[in-house]
Design a protein around this motif. Structure first.
Motif, PDB file in Angstrom:
ATOM      1  N   UNK A   1      53.836  47.196  37.262  1.00 11.58           N
ATOM      2  CA  UNK A   1      55.111  46.671  37.070  1.00 11.58           C
ATOM      3  C   UNK A   1      55.126  44.941  37.093  1.00 11.58           C
ATOM      4  N   UNK A   2      55.881  44.537  38.124  1.00 13.42           N
ATOM      5  CA  UNK A   2      55.842  42.921  38.284  1.00 13.42           C
ATOM      6  C   UNK A   2      54.723  42.576  39.437  1.00 13.42           C
ATOM      7  N   UNK A   3      53.991  43.659  40.014  1.00 11.58           N
ATOM      8  CA  UNK A   3      53.250  43.509  41.078  1.00 11.58           C
ATOM      9  C   UNK A   3      51.807  43.270  40.701  1.00 11.58           C
ATOM     10  N   UNK A   4      51.034  42.482  41.381  1.00 13.16           N
ATOM     11  CA  UNK A   4      49.568  42.121  40.955  1.00 13.16           C
ATOM     12  C   UNK A   4      48.691  42.285  42.204  1.00 13.16           C
ATOM     13  N   UNK A   5      47.788  43.364  42.191  1.00 13.60           N
ATOM     14  CA  UNK A   5      47.014  43.462  43.224  1.00 13.60           C
ATOM     15  C   UNK A   5      45.489  43.205  43.108  1.00 13.60           C
ATOM     16  N   UNK A   6      44.623  42.660  44.068  1.00 10.90           N
ATOM     17  CA  UNK A   6      43.394  42.049  44.058  1.00 10.90           C
ATOM     18  C   UNK A   6      42.267  42.873  44.939  1.00 10.90           C
ATOM     19  N   UNK A   7      41.357  42.824  44.575  1.00 13.79           N
ATOM     20  CA  UNK A   7      40.224  43.190  45.921  1.00 13.79           C
ATOM     21  C   UNK A   7      39.711  41.741  46.275  1.00 13.79           C
ATOM     22  N   UNK A   8      39.519  41.871  47.873  1.00 12.06           N
ATOM     23  CA  UNK A   8      39.290  40.637  48.285  1.00 12.06           C
ATOM     24  C   UNK A   8      38.583  40.756  49.374  1.00 12.06           C
ATOM     25  N   UNK A   9      37.577  39.969  49.798  1.00 13.16           N
ATOM     26  CA  UNK A   9      36.719  40.079  50.872  1.00 13.16           C
ATOM     27  C   UNK A   9      37.469  39.886  52.121  1.00 13.16           C
TER      28      UNK A   9
ATOM     29  N   UNK B   1      36.295  44.932  40.457  1.00 11.50           N
ATOM     30  CA  UNK B   1      35.455  44.037  41.057  1.00 11.50           C
ATOM     31  C   UNK B   1      36.496  43.097  41.679  1.00 11.50           C
ATOM     32  N   UNK B   2      35.674  42.137  42.855  1.00 12.07           N
ATOM     33  CA  UNK B   2      36.574  41.413  43.608  1.00 12.07           C
ATOM     34  C   UNK B   2      37.255  40.361  42.494  1.00 12.07           C
ATOM     35  N   UNK B   3      38.360  40.162  42.831  1.00 11.85           N
ATOM     36  CA  UNK B   3      39.249  39.324  41.847  1.00 11.85           C
ATOM     37  C   UNK B   3      39.966  39.563  40.492  1.00 11.85           C
ATOM     38  N   UNK B   4      39.404  40.989  40.229  1.00 14.00           N
ATOM     39  CA  UNK B   4      39.929  41.604  39.066  1.00 14.00           C
ATOM     40  C   UNK B   4      41.453  41.969  39.339  1.00 14.00           C
ATOM     41  N   UNK B   5      42.486  41.360  38.614  1.00 15.40           N
ATOM     42  CA  UNK B   5      44.127  41.769  38.591  1.00 15.40           C
ATOM     43  C   UNK B   5      44.438  42.892  38.163  1.00 15.40           C
ATOM     44  N   UNK B   6      45.045  43.675  38.979  1.00 15.60           N
ATOM     45  CA  UNK B   6      45.358  45.090  38.695  1.00 15.60           C
ATOM     46  C   UNK B   6      46.959  45.059  38.697  1.00 15.60           C
ATOM     47  N   UNK B   7      47.728  45.121  37.516  1.00 14.28           N
ATOM     48  CA  UNK B   7      49.094  44.820  37.736  1.00 14.28           C
ATOM     49  C   UNK B   7      49.938  46.253  37.455  1.00 14.28           C
TER      50      UNK B   7
END
Length: 158
Positions: free
Chosen positions: A150-158, A142-148
């Motif tokens: 390696x050393x990179x973090x992604x998020x779903x945003x509006x 969902x929005x704000x969930x951090x997907x990691x």
């Protein structure tokens, strides 16, 4: 020691050395070309049939519209979710290209199923994590969930 013992030790040493070389080649091959994923694991659940007319995602409240890299060397990289499924990795065909030594060429994919978004690891060497938990199958985000990755973090945003 006898010559037979020395000969057997040399043979065992060569066998262990070849096992190491073949394992290293296997890791390099899977990192360059991606690991083979069985067809059953590739499928992301399809959207449920509905009789309601589709609304644009950008007009609904609380619905993510993009994936953003929030930490790592590719900070600020984005991809619009209307282009889903979104491939993430080091490869040139990735929608979000990561400059991360721990990311595979085709590392993960974000796809939609109805109103839900899923992240799926594509058989990467180092894995995809939600928080500190490694995922092994398509997992809802969902929005704000951090997907990691390696050393990179992604998020779903509006």
């Amino acid at each position: 020691m006898s010559e037979l013992t020395f000969f057997l030790i040399r043979i065992a040493y060569l066998a262990i050395l070849w096992i190491f070389v073949l394992a290293a080649i296997s890791v390099i091959r899977s990192d360059m070309f991606g690991a083979r994923v069985p067809e059953a694991q590739r499928a992301v659940p399809g959207p449920a049939p509905s009789r309601q007319p589709k609304q644009k995602a950008s007009k609904r409240r609380g619905v993510p519209t993009r994936v953003v890299v929030t930490q790592g060397s590719s900070t600020g990289a984005t991809a619009a979710l209307d282009q889903a499924p979104i491939l993430i990795g080091r490869g040139s065909d990735a929608a979000i290209r990561l400059d991360d030594d721990y990311a595979s060429t085709r590392h993960a994919r974000i796809a939609a199923s109805g109103d839900q978004w899923f992240v799926e690891d594509l058989g990467s060497t180092n894995g995809t994590y939600i928080g500190n938990v490694r995922i092994t199958q398509p997992t809802t985000i969902t929005m704000g969930t951090q997907v990691r990755i390696g050393k990179t973090v992604l998020e779903l945003q509006k």
